[in-house]
Design an enzyme around this catalytic site. Structure first.
Site, PDB file in Angstrom:
ATOM      1  CB  SER A   7      -0.890  -0.007   1.260  1.00 34.69           C
ATOM      2  OG  SER A   7      -1.530   1.251   1.415  1.00 34.69           O
ATOM      3  CE1 TYR A  60      -3.344  -0.324   5.172  1.00 32.10           C
ATOM      4  CE2 TYR A  60      -3.765  -2.667   5.490  1.00 32.10           C
ATOM      5  CZ  TYR A  60      -3.562  -1.588   4.648  1.00 32.10           C
ATOM      6  OH  TYR A  60      -3.575  -1.752   3.287  1.00 32.10           O
ATOM      7  CE  LYS A 101      -1.359  -4.544   3.374  1.00 32.99           C
ATOM      8  NZ  LYS A 101      -1.573  -5.885   2.751  1.00 32.99           N
TER       9      LYS A 101
HETATM   10  C1  WQD Z   1      -9.805   9.149   1.104  1.00 32.96           C
HETATM   11  C2  WQD Z   1     -10.012  10.639   1.354  1.00 32.96           C
HETATM   12  C3  WQD Z   1     -10.396  11.239   3.645  1.00 32.96           C
HETATM   13  C4  WQD Z   1     -14.323   9.352   4.039  1.00 32.96           C
HETATM   14  C5  WQD Z   1      -7.060   4.212   3.221  1.00 32.96           C
HETATM   15  C6  WQD Z   1      -5.848   3.400   3.622  1.00 32.96           C
HETATM   16  C7  WQD Z   1      -5.256   2.738   2.417  1.00 32.96           C
HETATM   17  C8  WQD Z   1      -6.318   1.920   1.740  1.00 32.96           C
HETATM   18  C9  WQD Z   1      -7.461   2.836   1.308  1.00 32.96           C
HETATM   19  C10 WQD Z   1      -6.412  -0.345   2.568  1.00 32.96           C
HETATM   20  C11 WQD Z   1      -9.297  11.127   2.604  1.00 32.96           C
HETATM   21  C12 WQD Z   1     -11.607  11.571   2.770  1.00 32.96           C
HETATM   22  C13 WQD Z   1     -13.103   9.778   3.517  1.00 32.96           C
HETATM   23  C14 WQD Z   1     -15.309  10.319   4.384  1.00 32.96           C
HETATM   24  C15 WQD Z   1     -13.832  12.061   3.677  1.00 32.96           C
HETATM   25  N1  WQD Z   1      -6.820   0.941   2.626  1.00 32.96           N
HETATM   26  N2  WQD Z   1     -12.881  11.115   3.346  1.00 32.96           N
HETATM   27  N3  WQD Z   1     -15.028  11.644   4.187  1.00 32.96           N
HETATM   28  O1  WQD Z   1      -7.481   7.113   3.950  1.00 32.96           O
HETATM   29  O2  WQD Z   1      -6.666   7.610   1.577  1.00 32.96           O
HETATM   30  O3  WQD Z   1      -6.628   5.272   2.407  1.00 32.96           O
HETATM   31  O4  WQD Z   1      -7.981   3.425   2.511  1.00 32.96           O
HETATM   32  O5  WQD Z   1      -5.673  -0.860   1.796  1.00 32.96           O
HETATM   33  O6  WQD Z   1      -4.207   1.910   2.835  1.00 32.96           O
HETATM   34  O7  WQD Z   1      -4.862   4.266   4.156  1.00 32.96           O
HETATM   35  O8  WQD Z   1      -8.791   6.341   1.922  1.00 32.96           O
HETATM   36  O9  WQD Z   1     -11.151   6.456   1.273  1.00 32.96           O
HETATM   37  O10 WQD Z   1     -10.563   6.492   3.758  1.00 32.96           O
HETATM   38  O11 WQD Z   1     -10.098   8.485   2.333  1.00 32.96           O
HETATM   39  O12 WQD Z   1     -13.601  13.278   3.505  1.00 32.96           O
HETATM   40  O13 WQD Z   1     -16.435   9.996   4.864  1.00 32.96           O
HETATM   41  O14 WQD Z   1     -11.407  10.889   1.560  1.00 32.96           O
HETATM   42  O15 WQD Z   1     -10.151  12.292   4.562  1.00 32.96           O
HETATM   43  O16 WQD Z   1      -8.797  12.417   2.357  1.00 32.96           O
HETATM   44  P1  WQD Z   1      -7.352   6.700   2.531  1.00 32.96           P
HETATM   45  P2  WQD Z   1     -10.224   6.895   2.358  1.00 32.96           P
END
Ligand code: WQD
Length: 337
Positions: free
Chosen positions: A125, A150, A154
């Site tokens: 990741s 997590y 990785k």
């Molecule tokens: C994306 C953006 C949030 C929800 C994580 C893990 C990564 C992978 C994917 C496993 C961010 C914003 C989100 C919401 C929001 N996981 N957001 N409101 O955090 O980039 O990655 O998930 O493999 O390893 O780190 O993904 O989709 O959670 O967030 O504003 O209700 O959307 O702040 O900027 P992230 P995400």
């Protein structure tokens, strides 16, 4: 026909990779404990592929089951997805994450060695980069202290694979550093199945679009970005699946004891607000959102440098953000039916 074991193959990325493997002439075999998936995924795969996929229900930490799978089949490689993957949850129960994610890899590698199966593609990741100092981020960018247990698992698993190969084990390894996987198979027969309240952006967006969630909170709009909201590299899950097939094919003529790793992203970054606006265009309706406080642990901006994956693996993403949002929305709509 070459058999490829997909651990966690009933999961989101695993199931899409099963489709891509069959389309490329491989025979996927799945092991999944269904802790974060549903057996309906196997029905969806059968409808898409017009064939059933052999599936073992069980856990990669079960050494005897793993030995049984290797002895009952003639595997030519493994794609290892099975892991606990919720960033937030990992801070609450780190021991489960360390034992599950690390032990399962070690048991898999020991079983592969016993049965002389050399090729493994590992699901890593971009979280290993933390907040990169330089963007787009390259594979040579030093990894940073993980933002979560997590993410740390990785990093540790990448190190285990590197040391395993360095020890002279006849393993041929590709680690793929995913950016943000989104979307669903265009048939809407398989897709992302978040259990409970989605932690990730896109399932929350589609569930809000479907009226399951009242509104979506944008976690912060005071970042140093185009519109103040975080930037991520959102990659269609079918493009990501294809990168795994190309990795298996890439390993086929490598010498024993081989390791390499690749970023797998589109090379483009989009803000949360750009995603919301693109989704409104795709769904044809305004999305109910509000701006809220930052989410702790979020990095500000990250997107991939994809020079290496395109030059060395010959992989080029075929889908863009709107394609992925359309497929994610169609999948959500099909779930409501
Ligand atoms: C994306 C953006 C949030 C929800 C994580 C893990 C990564 C992978 C994917 C496993 C961010 C914003 C989100 C919401 C929001 N996981 N957001 N409101 O955090 O980039 O990655 O998930 O493999 O390893 O780190 O993904 O989709 O959670 O967030 O504003 O209700 O959307 O702040 O900027 P992230 P995400």
């Amino acid at each position: 026909m070459q058999q490829i074991l997909i651990t966690g193959g009933a999961g989101y990325i695993g199931s899409h990779t099963a489709v891509a493997l069959v389309n490329a002439g491989f025979e996927p075999i799945i092991i999944d404990n269904f802790s974060n998936s549903n057996k309906k995924v196997l029905d969806g795969l059968e409808k898409i592929l017009n064939q059933s996929i052999k599936c073992y229900e069980g856990d990669c930490n079960d050494r005897e089951l793993m030995r049984q799978i290797f002895s009952e089949n003639n595997l030519s490689g493994v794609i290892h997805f099975a892991a606990s993957k919720a960033v937030g949850e990992s801070t609450q129960i780190p021991l489960k994450y360390y034992s599950n994610n690390i032990n399962s890899l070690i048991i898999l590698l020991e079983t592969m060695k016993e049965f002389k199966v050399k090729d493994i593609v590992f699901s890593s990741s971009c979280t290993v980069y933390g907040q990169p100092d330089e963007l787009p981020v390259k594979e040579s960018t030093p990894r940073k202290d993980a933002e979560s247990p997590y993410g740390n698992t990785k990093k540790i698993c990448e190190d285990i694979l590197i040391d395993h190969v360095k020890s002279g084990a006849k393993a041929r390894v590709v680690a793929l550093r995913y950016f943000n996987p989104i979307g669903a198979h265009p048939s809407s027969l398989i897709g992302e199945l978040p259990l409970g309240v989605p932690a990730n952006l896109i399932p929350f967006v589609t569930q809000t679009g479907a009226g399951i969630r009242e509104k979506i909170t944008v976690f912060g709009d005071d970042y140093d970005t185009l519109d103040g909201t975080c930037v991520r590299d959102y990659i269609h899950v079918m493009d990501l699946a294809d990168a795994h097939v190309k990795s298996i094919q890439f390993l086929a003529d490598k010498q024993d004891s081989f390791f390499d790793l690749f970023n797998v992203g589109t090379g483009n970054g989009n803000t949360v607000m750009e995603v919301i606006k693109a989704f409104e265009k795709v769904s044809g309706a305004p999305l109910n959102y509000e701006i809220g406080p930052r989410r702790s642990g979020d990095i500000e901006k990250v997107w991939a440098n994809t020079d290496k994956v395109s030059k060395v693996l010959g992989w080029i993403p075929q889908y863009n953000l709107e394609d992925a949002l359309k497929d994610a929305w169609n999948w959500q709509v099909s779930l409501e039916k």
